[in-house]
Design a protein around this motif. Sequence first.
Motif, PDB file in Angstrom:
ATOM      1  N   ARG A   1       1.277 -30.741  19.746  1.00 56.86           N
ATOM      2  CA  ARG A   1       2.296 -29.680  19.730  1.00 56.86           C
ATOM      3  C   ARG A   1       2.599 -29.199  21.137  1.00 56.86           C
ATOM      4  O   ARG A   1       3.775 -28.994  21.485  1.00 56.86           O
ATOM      5  CB  ARG A   1       1.828 -28.521  18.859  1.00 56.86           C
ATOM      6  N   VAL A   2       1.572 -29.025  21.957  1.00 57.81           N
ATOM      7  CA  VAL A   2       1.790 -28.628  23.354  1.00 57.81           C
ATOM      8  C   VAL A   2       2.648 -29.671  24.063  1.00 57.81           C
ATOM      9  O   VAL A   2       3.602 -29.342  24.783  1.00 57.81           O
ATOM     10  CB  VAL A   2       0.441 -28.448  24.090  1.00 57.81           C
ATOM     11  N   TRP A   3       2.312 -30.935  23.868  1.00 61.02           N
ATOM     12  CA  TRP A   3       3.044 -32.038  24.498  1.00 61.02           C
ATOM     13  C   TRP A   3       4.510 -32.043  24.076  1.00 61.02           C
ATOM     14  O   TRP A   3       5.418 -32.097  24.912  1.00 61.02           O
ATOM     15  CB  TRP A   3       2.366 -33.348  24.133  1.00 61.02           C
ATOM     16  N   ASN A   4       4.744 -31.974  22.774  1.00 67.17           N
ATOM     17  CA  ASN A   4       6.123 -32.012  22.278  1.00 67.17           C
ATOM     18  C   ASN A   4       6.918 -30.802  22.758  1.00 67.17           C
ATOM     19  O   ASN A   4       8.110 -30.911  23.074  1.00 67.17           O
ATOM     20  CB  ASN A   4       6.133 -32.072  20.750  1.00 67.17           C
ATOM     21  N   ASP A   5       6.263 -29.647  22.815  1.00 63.35           N
ATOM     22  CA  ASP A   5       6.941 -28.439  23.292  1.00 63.35           C
ATOM     23  C   ASP A   5       7.325 -28.575  24.771  1.00 63.35           C
ATOM     24  O   ASP A   5       8.427 -28.183  25.174  1.00 63.35           O
ATOM     25  CB  ASP A   5       6.052 -27.218  23.087  1.00 63.35           C
ATOM     26  N   LEU A   6       6.437 -29.153  25.580  1.00 57.87           N
ATOM     27  CA  LEU A   6       6.749 -29.355  26.988  1.00 57.87           C
ATOM     28  C   LEU A   6       7.921 -30.316  27.163  1.00 57.87           C
ATOM     29  O   LEU A   6       8.787 -30.112  28.032  1.00 57.87           O
ATOM     30  CB  LEU A   6       5.515 -29.874  27.728  1.00 57.87           C
ATOM     31  N   LEU A   7       7.962 -31.356  26.334  1.00 58.71           N
ATOM     32  CA  LEU A   7       9.078 -32.294  26.420  1.00 58.71           C
ATOM     33  C   LEU A   7      10.394 -31.607  26.061  1.00 58.71           C
ATOM     34  O   LEU A   7      11.428 -31.838  26.712  1.00 58.71           O
ATOM     35  CB  LEU A   7       8.842 -33.489  25.502  1.00 58.71           C
ATOM     36  N   ARG A   8      10.365 -30.761  25.035  1.00 57.83           N
ATOM     37  CA  ARG A   8      11.583 -30.031  24.657  1.00 57.83           C
ATOM     38  C   ARG A   8      12.012 -29.073  25.770  1.00 57.83           C
ATOM     39  O   ARG A   8      13.213 -28.959  26.075  1.00 57.83           O
ATOM     40  CB  ARG A   8      11.360 -29.272  23.345  1.00 57.83           C
ATOM     41  N   ARG A   9      11.048 -28.381  26.369  1.00 55.41           N
ATOM     42  CA  ARG A   9      11.381 -27.473  27.472  1.00 55.41           C
ATOM     43  C   ARG A   9      11.931 -28.237  28.666  1.00 55.41           C
ATOM     44  O   ARG A   9      12.839 -27.767  29.357  1.00 55.41           O
ATOM     45  CB  ARG A   9      10.148 -26.667  27.859  1.00 55.41           C
ATOM     46  N   ALA A  10      11.384 -29.416  28.906  1.00 56.52           N
ATOM     47  CA  ALA A  10      11.905 -30.238  29.995  1.00 56.52           C
ATOM     48  C   ALA A  10      13.354 -30.636  29.714  1.00 56.52           C
ATOM     49  O   ALA A  10      14.208 -30.601  30.615  1.00 56.52           O
ATOM     50  CB  ALA A  10      11.036 -31.471  30.179  1.00 56.52           C
ATOM     51  N   ASP A  11      13.637 -31.022  28.483  1.00 53.63           N
ATOM     52  CA  ASP A  11      15.008 -31.394  28.120  1.00 53.63           C
ATOM     53  C   ASP A  11      15.976 -30.230  28.311  1.00 53.63           C
ATOM     54  O   ASP A  11      17.169 -30.446  28.600  1.00 53.63           O
ATOM     55  CB  ASP A  11      15.060 -31.883  26.673  1.00 53.63           C
ATOM     56  N   ARG A  12      15.472 -28.995  28.161  1.00 51.40           N
ATOM     57  CA  ARG A  12      16.330 -27.821  28.353  1.00 51.40           C
ATOM     58  C   ARG A  12      16.384 -27.367  29.805  1.00 51.40           C
ATOM     59  O   ARG A  12      17.038 -26.375  30.132  1.00 51.40           O
ATOM     60  CB  ARG A  12      15.830 -26.666  27.467  1.00 51.40           C
ATOM     61  N   GLY A  13      15.659 -28.065  30.689  1.00 48.94           N
ATOM     62  CA  GLY A  13      15.668 -27.701  32.100  1.00 48.94           C
ATOM     63  C   GLY A  13      14.827 -26.489  32.424  1.00 48.94           C
ATOM     64  O   GLY A  13      15.057 -25.815  33.451  1.00 48.94           O
ATOM     65  N   GLU A  14      13.797 -26.209  31.617  1.00 49.50           N
ATOM     66  CA  GLU A  14      13.001 -24.987  31.778  1.00 49.50           C
ATOM     67  C   GLU A  14      11.720 -25.196  32.577  1.00 49.50           C
ATOM     68  O   GLU A  14      10.974 -24.234  32.801  1.00 49.50           O
ATOM     69  CB  GLU A  14      12.642 -24.426  30.402  1.00 49.50           C
ATOM     70  N   LEU A  15      11.435 -26.423  33.025  1.00 47.79           N
ATOM     71  CA  LEU A  15      10.230 -26.704  33.793  1.00 47.79           C
ATOM     72  C   LEU A  15      10.627 -27.039  35.224  1.00 47.79           C
ATOM     73  O   LEU A  15      11.568 -27.797  35.455  1.00 47.79           O
ATOM     74  CB  LEU A  15       9.450 -27.863  33.171  1.00 47.79           C
ATOM     75  N   ALA A  16       9.871 -26.501  36.190  1.00 46.95           N
ATOM     76  CA  ALA A  16      10.227 -26.661  37.598  1.00 46.95           C
ATOM     77  C   ALA A  16       9.213 -27.516  38.329  1.00 46.95           C
ATOM     78  O   ALA A  16       8.031 -27.545  37.988  1.00 46.95           O
ATOM     79  CB  ALA A  16      10.329 -25.289  38.277  1.00 46.95           C
ATOM     80  N   ASP A  17       9.672 -28.212  39.361  1.00 53.46           N
ATOM     81  CA  ASP A  17       8.819 -29.026  40.225  1.00 53.46           C
ATOM     82  C   ASP A  17       8.403 -28.186  41.419  1.00 53.46           C
ATOM     83  O   ASP A  17       9.251 -27.727  42.194  1.00 53.46           O
ATOM     84  CB  ASP A  17       9.597 -30.263  40.686  1.00 53.46           C
ATOM     85  N   SER A  18       7.099 -28.003  41.592  1.00 56.27           N
ATOM     86  CA  SER A  18       6.605 -27.152  42.685  1.00 56.27           C
ATOM     87  C   SER A  18       6.904 -27.736  44.053  1.00 56.27           C
ATOM     88  O   SER A  18       6.955 -27.016  45.047  1.00 56.27           O
ATOM     89  CB  SER A  18       5.094 -26.937  42.543  1.00 56.27           C
ATOM     90  N   ARG A  19       7.102 -29.052  44.137  1.00 56.79           N
ATOM     91  CA  ARG A  19       7.343 -29.684  45.438  1.00 56.79           C
ATOM     92  C   ARG A  19       8.767 -29.468  45.935  1.00 56.79           C
ATOM     93  O   ARG A  19       9.006 -29.438  47.135  1.00 56.79           O
ATOM     94  CB  ARG A  19       7.056 -31.186  45.351  1.00 56.79           C
ATOM     95  N   THR A  20       9.707 -29.341  45.015  1.00 55.10           N
ATOM     96  CA  THR A  20      11.108 -29.163  45.389  1.00 55.10           C
ATOM     97  C   THR A  20      11.698 -28.034  44.564  1.00 55.10           C
ATOM     98  O   THR A  20      12.237 -28.270  43.484  1.00 55.10           O
ATOM     99  CB  THR A  20      11.909 -30.463  45.159  1.00 55.10           C
ATOM    100  N   PRO A  21      11.571 -26.791  45.047  1.00 48.84           N
ATOM    101  CA  PRO A  21      12.079 -25.635  44.299  1.00 48.84           C
ATOM    102  C   PRO A  21      13.537 -25.828  43.883  1.00 48.84           C
ATOM    103  O   PRO A  21      14.366 -26.314  44.651  1.00 48.84           O
ATOM    104  CB  PRO A  21      11.933 -24.492  45.304  1.00 48.84           C
ATOM    105  N   GLY A  22      13.797 -25.469  42.642  1.00 49.74           N
ATOM    106  CA  GLY A  22      15.140 -25.622  42.118  1.00 49.74           C
ATOM    107  C   GLY A  22      15.376 -26.924  41.402  1.00 49.74           C
ATOM    108  O   GLY A  22      16.409 -27.102  40.749  1.00 49.74           O
ATOM    109  N   THR A  23      14.417 -27.854  41.524  1.00 47.80           N
ATOM    110  CA  THR A  23      14.547 -29.149  40.855  1.00 47.80           C
ATOM    111  C   THR A  23      13.778 -29.111  39.542  1.00 47.80           C
ATOM    112  O   THR A  23      12.573 -28.841  39.531  1.00 47.80           O
ATOM    113  CB  THR A  23      13.999 -30.270  41.738  1.00 47.80           C
ATOM    114  N   PRO A  24      14.428 -29.388  38.426  1.00 49.69           N
ATOM    115  CA  PRO A  24      13.711 -29.377  37.149  1.00 49.69           C
ATOM    116  C   PRO A  24      12.850 -30.619  36.975  1.00 49.69           C
ATOM    117  O   PRO A  24      13.132 -31.676  37.545  1.00 49.69           O
ATOM    118  CB  PRO A  24      14.850 -29.349  36.115  1.00 49.69           C
TER     119      PRO A  24
END
Length: 262
Positions: free
Chosen positions: A44-67
Amino acid sequence: MDHSLGTRRFVETEAAAAEDSFREFVSWCDRTGSCALYGRDVVRVWNDLLRRADRGELADSRTPGTPVTAQALRDRAFAELYGPTWAVLAEFLSVLDASSVAPPPADEPYLKPHLFPAVFCLDWSLPVRDHREFAALTRRAERTAPHMKGSPLARDAVAACVGRSADTVNPQHRLRITKAPKILLLNARHDPSTAYGWAVNVHRQSRTATVLLTYEGWGHGVYDRSDCTRNATDAYLIDLTVPRDGTRCAAVEPVVTPMSAR
């Protein structure tokens, strides 16, 4: 490598191997108190993270502003299944779930795209007629691997070899081994990259020429997994002594190394 597979079977078997290794990671978390996701529904955690990624809600710490994309998450998980470094993967997912910011990877990616096609496409002809066929292969891989959505390695291999059929000098064929000392094949039961089914099929094609040793554990590569795998390999390399066909070496739980210690 099962060098007899066409494009469809290559994609399917790679997808199945990636999915199998992901399921093994989930099982490890379910039974291991030191897993950062222990006691939670890992799928469930995995699937939720994938859905959040698809919505652009997860950020890359190396390049701020990049999902962080869903594909990037699957690529990262695939890389950690090679070890396997399950503790690192669990901590990564836990941190991302809590903060929505992905910590940077500590190691290089599982392959270097600028080198991989130059080598792989010499030995593999994986023709794809058009985008429609590529999309159909992708859907088949997603059905085979509902959590990993296929294998990043197979995806990159097929895509990289499109238009390079003239480069292939050693295309796939069934094995024809006529003059060789007995060959020792080793494969992990749960390898995300070189599927165990590949080793079984290679052995099936060359029963009089090969012996298959199965490591019942996880990860890519077998030699240094245990005394059993090392001793069998050393005896073969030094004295050409082969174990009994069908020999199995017991699994050894991977060393738990948290991400912060890498």
